[in-house]
Scaffold this motif. Structure first.
Motif, PDB file in Angstrom:
ATOM      1  N   LEU A 140       0.844  -1.197   0.000  1.00  0.00           N
ATOM      2  CA  LEU A 140       0.000   0.000   0.000  1.00  0.00           C
ATOM      3  C   LEU A 140       0.885   1.254   0.000  1.00  0.00           C
ATOM      4  N   THR A 141       1.937   1.219   0.826  1.00  0.00           N
ATOM      5  CA  THR A 141       2.875   2.347   0.856  1.00  0.00           C
ATOM      6  C   THR A 141       3.526   2.523  -0.510  1.00  0.00           C
ATOM      7  N   LEU A 142       3.944   1.383  -1.107  1.00  0.00           N
ATOM      8  CA  LEU A 142       4.633   1.430  -2.390  1.00  0.00           C
ATOM      9  C   LEU A 142       3.755   2.085  -3.446  1.00  0.00           C
ATOM     10  N   THR A 143       2.472   1.761  -3.433  1.00  0.00           N
ATOM     11  CA  THR A 143       1.614   2.264  -4.495  1.00  0.00           C
ATOM     12  C   THR A 143       1.069   3.658  -4.215  1.00  0.00           C
ATOM     13  N   SER A 144       0.950   4.021  -2.911  1.00  0.00           N
ATOM     14  CA  SER A 144       0.313   5.311  -2.632  1.00  0.00           C
ATOM     15  C   SER A 144       1.264   6.358  -2.071  1.00  0.00           C
ATOM     16  N   GLY A 145       2.460   5.921  -1.616  1.00  0.00           N
ATOM     17  CA  GLY A 145       3.403   6.890  -1.058  1.00  0.00           C
ATOM     18  C   GLY A 145       3.999   7.766  -2.135  1.00  0.00           C
ATOM     19  N   SER A 146       4.428   8.964  -1.759  1.00  0.00           N
ATOM     20  CA  SER A 146       5.030   9.822  -2.777  1.00  0.00           C
ATOM     21  C   SER A 146       5.918  10.887  -2.156  1.00  0.00           C
ATOM     22  N   LEU A 147       6.818  11.411  -2.940  1.00  0.00           N
ATOM     23  CA  LEU A 147       7.609  12.599  -2.592  1.00  0.00           C
ATOM     24  C   LEU A 147       7.143  13.685  -3.563  1.00  0.00           C
ATOM     25  N   GLY A 148       6.370  14.659  -3.065  1.00  0.00           N
ATOM     26  CA  GLY A 148       5.812  15.663  -3.974  1.00  0.00           C
ATOM     27  C   GLY A 148       4.886  14.982  -4.965  1.00  0.00           C
ATOM     28  N   ILE A 149       5.057  15.343  -6.250  1.00  0.00           N
ATOM     29  CA  ILE A 149       4.182  14.717  -7.239  1.00  0.00           C
ATOM     30  C   ILE A 149       4.737  13.378  -7.707  1.00  0.00           C
ATOM     31  N   PHE A 150       5.902  12.988  -7.159  1.00  0.00           N
ATOM     32  CA  PHE A 150       6.506  11.739  -7.621  1.00  0.00           C
ATOM     33  C   PHE A 150       6.158  10.583  -6.695  1.00  0.00           C
ATOM     34  N   GLY A 151       5.277   9.689  -7.162  1.00  0.00           N
ATOM     35  CA  GLY A 151       4.927   8.513  -6.387  1.00  0.00           C
ATOM     36  C   GLY A 151       6.105   7.567  -6.290  1.00  0.00           C
ATOM     37  N   TYR A 152       6.089   6.694  -5.258  1.00  0.00           N
ATOM     38  CA  TYR A 152       7.189   5.747  -5.099  1.00  0.00           C
ATOM     39  C   TYR A 152       7.428   4.896  -6.351  1.00  0.00           C
ATOM     40  N   PRO A 153       6.345   4.450  -7.047  1.00  0.00           N
ATOM     41  CA  PRO A 153       6.627   3.611  -8.228  1.00  0.00           C
ATOM     42  C   PRO A 153       7.505   4.309  -9.259  1.00  0.00           C
ATOM     43  N   ILE A 154       7.228   5.585  -9.546  1.00  0.00           N
ATOM     44  CA  ILE A 154       8.019   6.263 -10.579  1.00  0.00           C
ATOM     45  C   ILE A 154       9.414   6.580 -10.056  1.00  0.00           C
ATOM     46  N   ILE A 155       9.530   6.785  -8.729  1.00  0.00           N
ATOM     47  CA  ILE A 155      10.878   6.990  -8.167  1.00  0.00           C
ATOM     48  C   ILE A 155      11.709   5.725  -8.330  1.00  0.00           C
ATOM     49  N   LEU A 156      11.074   4.576  -8.035  1.00  0.00           N
ATOM     50  CA  LEU A 156      11.760   3.293  -8.232  1.00  0.00           C
ATOM     51  C   LEU A 156      12.186   3.140  -9.700  1.00  0.00           C
ATOM     52  N   ALA A 157      11.262   3.458 -10.607  1.00  0.00           N
ATOM     53  CA  ALA A 157      11.567   3.347 -12.036  1.00  0.00           C
ATOM     54  C   ALA A 157      12.716   4.279 -12.418  1.00  0.00           C
ATOM     55  N   ALA A 158      12.709   5.503 -11.831  1.00  0.00           N
ATOM     56  CA  ALA A 158      13.761   6.469 -12.155  1.00  0.00           C
ATOM     57  C   ALA A 158      15.122   5.972 -11.664  1.00  0.00           C
ATOM     58  N   VAL A 159      15.146   5.399 -10.453  1.00  0.00           N
ATOM     59  CA  VAL A 159      16.404   4.867  -9.915  1.00  0.00           C
ATOM     60  C   VAL A 159      16.928   3.765 -10.838  1.00  0.00           C
ATOM     61  N   ILE A 160      16.009   2.891 -11.288  1.00  0.00           N
ATOM     62  CA  ILE A 160      16.420   1.817 -12.201  1.00  0.00           C
ATOM     63  C   ILE A 160      16.944   2.397 -13.521  1.00  0.00           C
ATOM     64  N   ALA A 161      16.282   3.454 -13.987  1.00  0.00           N
ATOM     65  CA  ALA A 161      16.717   4.072 -15.246  1.00  0.00           C
ATOM     66  C   ALA A 161      18.125   4.650 -15.109  1.00  0.00           C
ATOM     67  N   VAL A 162      18.395   5.318 -13.976  1.00  0.00           N
ATOM     68  CA  VAL A 162      19.726   5.914 -13.772  1.00  0.00           C
ATOM     69  C   VAL A 162      20.782   4.808 -13.714  1.00  0.00           C
ATOM     70  N   LEU A 163      20.488   3.738 -12.972  1.00  0.00           N
ATOM     71  CA  LEU A 163      21.432   2.616 -12.895  1.00  0.00           C
ATOM     72  C   LEU A 163      21.655   2.003 -14.277  1.00  0.00           C
ATOM     73  N   ALA A 164      20.553   1.829 -15.022  1.00  0.00           N
ATOM     74  CA  ALA A 164      20.659   1.225 -16.358  1.00  0.00           C
ATOM     75  C   ALA A 164      21.524   2.091 -17.258  1.00  0.00           C
ATOM     76  N   TRP A 165      21.308   3.416 -17.191  1.00  0.00           N
ATOM     77  CA  TRP A 165      22.111   4.331 -18.004  1.00  0.00           C
ATOM     78  C   TRP A 165      23.587   4.200 -17.636  1.00  0.00           C
ATOM     79  N   PHE A 166      23.838   4.156 -16.317  1.00  0.00           N
ATOM     80  CA  PHE A 166      25.218   4.053 -15.846  1.00  0.00           C
ATOM     81  C   PHE A 166      25.884   2.773 -16.367  1.00  0.00           C
ATOM     82  N   PHE A 167      25.193   1.648 -16.212  1.00  0.00           N
ATOM     83  CA  PHE A 167      25.806   0.385 -16.640  1.00  0.00           C
ATOM     84  C   PHE A 167      25.948   0.320 -18.156  1.00  0.00           C
ATOM     85  N   MET A 168      24.989   0.908 -18.883  1.00  0.00           N
ATOM     86  CA  MET A 168      25.053   0.837 -20.345  1.00  0.00           C
ATOM     87  C   MET A 168      26.170   1.708 -20.911  1.00  0.00           C
ATOM     88  N   PHE A 169      26.347   2.910 -20.333  1.00  0.00           N
ATOM     89  CA  PHE A 169      27.243   3.871 -20.990  1.00  0.00           C
ATOM     90  C   PHE A 169      28.543   4.155 -20.238  1.00  0.00           C
TER      91      PHE A 169
END
Lengths: 326, 269
Positions: free
Chosen positions: A166-195
Motif C-alpha cells: 500500500l505504501t509502495l503504491t500510494s506513497g510519494s515525494l511531492g508529485i513523484f509517487g514511489y513507483p516512478i521513483i523506483l523506475a527512475a532509480v532503475i533508469a539511472v542505474l541502467a544508463w550508468f551500466f550501459m554507458f
C-alpha cells in the motif's frame, strides 16, 4: 544521451540547421512526440496538466518504464524478449503465493524477482547456449510462463493485503509517487551500466557486430545471458508494482505490456537490429504511450480506440527511424 | 642450380640467411605442418622475420599463406614444427596467447564495430577502468587521449576519436585497425591483405601507416597479392607454394617477374 560529445560550440546555429533535417526529428521522435501530446491534450482537456493527473500518469507509467528498460538491453544486442510481460505475471503470482504462505513482503518480493530471473535464465540458456532464435525461444517461454502462472495459481487471482504494498503504491515525494521513483532509480542505474561500464560497451559491441566483438575477446554468450537475466529480473521488479497497483496477483495475460514495452523502445529510437543503445529514449517512449492512453481516456474517447492510437504512433515512429543518422 | 644461392636453399631449419645473425630474427618458424582432415595445408614450412623489417608473404591461393599466418597468430595450432619468438620457443593455445606474447593480427574483416566510436573500438575487450567492483567505470578520458595520441603518432588522418567507425572510409578503418594492433607494445603485427579493398589514394595512406610502423621498430608480416606493393613496402619476401615456403629474397634484389615465376613454379626455387 549518447551524442553528447558530438554537439559542441556553435550550438544555436547548429540547432537551427538540425531542425531542418528529417534526421533530427527521427532521432528525437519520443521527446518531440511527448511534447506534442502534452500540448494537444492540455489544450483539449483542462484536467490533463493538473498536478493530480501528472502524478497519476507518472505512477501509471512506472511499470512500462521498467519493462522498456529491460527490453532495451535485450534489443541493443539485436535480440527481443517476447516473454517479458508473461514473466512479470509469473513473478506476480510468485509474490502472491509467497505472501499467502506468510513469508512477508520482503521475502515475497525476492521470490518475485527470482521467478523473473528464472525465466530470464531459461531465455538466456536457450538463446546464448542453445542458439535458438530469440523470437522463437521467448515466444516459447511466454507461453510457458503464462501456463505456469495459471497452474500454480489455479487460475484464480490472489488478493494481497500488505501495508508495504500500500505504501509502495500510494506513497510519494511531492508529485513523484514511489513507483516512478523506483523506475527512475532503475533508469539511472541502467544508463550508468550501459554507458559507463565495460559491460554496457560489450552489450553494444555484441549487438553492433558480434563477430568483431568476439574477435576482440568479448564473450557473446555471457553478454546474451546477462541481458536476458536483466530483462527477467526487471520484469520481476515490475511484478511488484503490478501487484501493488491491482491489489492482487492475477494470472492475467497482460499482452499490452509486451507490445508497449517494444513500442516504447522503438519510439525511443533504438534500432531493432541492435548495436545502438538508448535508455532515456525508451523511458520517454514509455511516458509518451502512458500519456497517450491517459489523454484519450480524459477526452472520453472509447477504450476501443486506444490500441488503434498506440499502433498508429508506433508505426509512425518506426517509419521515422528510417531517417535516423547512421 | 649450379651455384649455391644463399637465399634459395630450401631450409630444413630456420635459415640464417645472408649476413643476418640469429639474434636479429624476431621470429623463426621451422618445419610447420598443419593438416585439416586429408588436406595438408602446411607440409613443413619454415620462415623468418627480422627485427624492424616488413616481411612479405606471397603465394597463390591455397599455397598455405593463411594457414601459416593463423598458426603464427594462435588461431591454429601447428601439428608439428617449432616457433621461436625472440629466440625462445613459444606455443599459442589461442589468439589471446599470441597477443600476450606481442603478436597482433589485423584481421581481413578488421574486427571493428561500426556503431561504436573510434576510441571505443580501439580499446574493445581491453578497456581501461577506474574505481572497483560493479561500479568500475570506463576511464573515458584516458582512453580517448591514448587513442588520439596513437593515431597521431602513426600520422593517421582520421576524424576525431569520438566519431563512429561507420562514418569512416575504408582506408581510415584500415588505419584505425592497424593503429589498434600497433598500440599495445606489440613486437609483430600481421596484416592480411590490408589494402585489398582500397582505392589508390587510400592504399597510399595505409602504406604510409605501415612504413611508420616499421620506423617505430615493429616487425610487420604482410600478406599481399599485389607485387608492386610488395616491392614498394617490404624488405624481405617469402614465397609459398603447395604448403612449403619455397624461396626467400631480399626485396631489393628481386623483381616482380621473378616473384611471379617463383609463385607459379616456373622458376625452381
Amino acid at each position: 544521451m549518447t551524442t553528447i560529445e558530438h554537439v559542441r560550440p556553435p550550438r544555436l546555429q547548429a540547432v537551427g540547421a538540425q531542425v531542418r533535417q528529417i534526421s533530427f526529428w527521427a532521432e528525437n521522435a519520443a521527446p518531440i512526440g511527448l511534447v506534442a501530446l502534452v500540448i494537444v491534450f492540455s489544450a483539449l482537456s483542462p484536467t490533463f496538466l493538473t498536478l493530480g493527473n501528472i502524478k497519476a500518469m507518472l505512477v501509471a507509467a512506472a511499470i512500462l518504464v521498467i519493462l522498456a528498460i529491460g527490453q532495451s538491453f535485450v534489443i541493443t544486442t539485436g535480440g527481443i524478449d517476447l516473454s517479458i510481460s508473461a514473466t512479470m505475471t509469473f513473478g506476480a503470482i510468485g509474490f502472491g503465493l509467497a505472501f499467502q504462505a506468510g513469508l512477508g513482503f520482503w521475502v515475497s518480493a525476492v521470490v518475485a524477482i527470482v521467478a523473473g530471473l528464472l525465466i530470464g535464465l531459461i531465455n538466456g540458456l536457450l538463446i546464448a547456449k542453445g542458439k535458438v532464435t530469440d523470437f522463437i525461444a521467448t515466444l516459447g517461454t511466454l507461453s510457458v510462463a503464462t501456463g505456469l502462472a495459471l497452474i500454480v495459481s489455479n487460475g484464480k487471482p490472489i488478493t494481497i493485503n500488505s501495508t508495504e504494498l500500500l505504501t509502495l503504491t500510494s506513497g510519494s515525494l511531492g508529485i513523484f509517487g514511489y513507483p516512478i521513483i523506483l523506475a527512475a532509480v532503475i533508469a539511472v542505474l541502467a544508463w550508468f551500466f550501459m554507458f559507463r561500464t565495460r559491460f554496457g560497451l560489450h552489450v553494444q559491441a555484441v549487438g553492433g557486430n558480434e563477430e568483431s566483438a568476439v574477435a576482440n575477446g568479448i564473450s557473446a554468450t555471457r553478454i546474451r545471458m546477462a541481458v536476458y537475466l536483466i530483462s527477467g529480473g526487471l520484469a520481476g521488479v515490475a511484478a511488484l508494482l503490478l501487484v501493488a497497483r491491482v491489489g492482487a496477483a492475477e494470472p492475467a495475460i497482460n499482452t499490452q505490456f509486451l507490445l508497449n514495452s517494444i513500442a516504447a523502445v522503438v519510439l525511443g529510437g533504438v534500432s531493432l537490429t541492435g548495436g545502438k543503445a538508448k535508455i532515456v529514449g525508451p523511458v520517454i517512449g514509455a511516458l509518451l504511450l502512458t500519456a497517450l492512453t491517459n489523454g484519450l481516456t480524459l477526452l472520453g474517447v472509447s477504450q476501443f480506440y486506444q490500441p488503434l492510437a498506440v499502433g498508429l504512433v508506433v508505426v509512425l515512429a518506426a517509419l521515422l527511424t528510417r531517417f535516423q543518422k547512421k | 642450380m649450379t651455384t649455391p644461392d644463399q637465399y634459395n636453399e630450401r631450409p630444413s631449419v630456420a635459415p640464417h640467411t645472408g649476413t643476418t645473425a640469429t639474434r636479429d630474427f624476431i621470429l623463426q618458424a621451422t618445419g610447420i605442418t598443419k593438416s585439416f582432415g586429408g588436406v595438408h595445408a602446411l607440409k613443413g614450412a619454415s620462415m623468418t622475420m627480422r627485427r624492424g623489417e616488413i616481411t612479405a608473404l606471397i603465394g597463390d591461393n591455397g599455397a598455405g599463406k593463411s594457414t601459416m599466418v593463423r598458426c603464427l597468430s594462435g588461431i591454429h595450432r601447428p601439428d608439428s614444427g617449432e616457433i621461436l619468438l625472440d629466440g625462445k620457443p613459444v606455443t599459442f593455445e589461442n589468439p589471446n596467447a599470441a597477443i600476450q606474447q606481442g603478436i597482433e593480427t589485423v584481421q581481413q574483416n578488421l574486427a571493428l564495430v561500426e556503431d561504436l566510436t573510434v576510441w571505443q573500438n580501439f580499446f574493445l575487450g581491453r578497456e581501461k577502468t577506474h574505481g572497483f567492483g560493479p561500479f568500475r567505470t570506463l576511464d573515458r578520458k584516458l582512453m580517448k587521449q591514448t587513442a588520439a595520441d596513437l593515431l597521431k603518432n602513426l600520422a593517421v588522418n582520421v576524424p576525431p576519436v569520438t566519431s563512429k567507425v561507420r562514418r569512416l572510409s575504408g582506408g581510415q578503418r584500415q588505419a584505425v585497425a592497424i593503429a589498434r594492433a600497433a598500440g599495445w607494445g606489440s613486437q609483430i603485427v600481421i596484416m592480411d591483405e590490408p589494402t585489398a579493398a582500397l582505392g589508390v589514394q587510400e592504399t597510399a595512406r595505409v602504406e604510409g601507416v605501415i612504413e611508420t610502423l616499421r620506423e617505430s621498430g615493429v616487425a610487420v608480416l604482410l600478406i599481399s597479392h599485389n607485387f608492386d606493393q610488395v616491392m614498394r613496402l617490404s624488405d624481405h619476401v617469402w614465397v609459398m607454394r603447395a604448403g612449403m615456403a619455397v624461396a626467400e629474397r631480399r626485396s631489393a634484389e628481386t623483381s616482380g617477374d621473378e616473384l611471379v615465376a617463383l609463385i607459379t613454379g616456373a622458376k625452381a626455387a
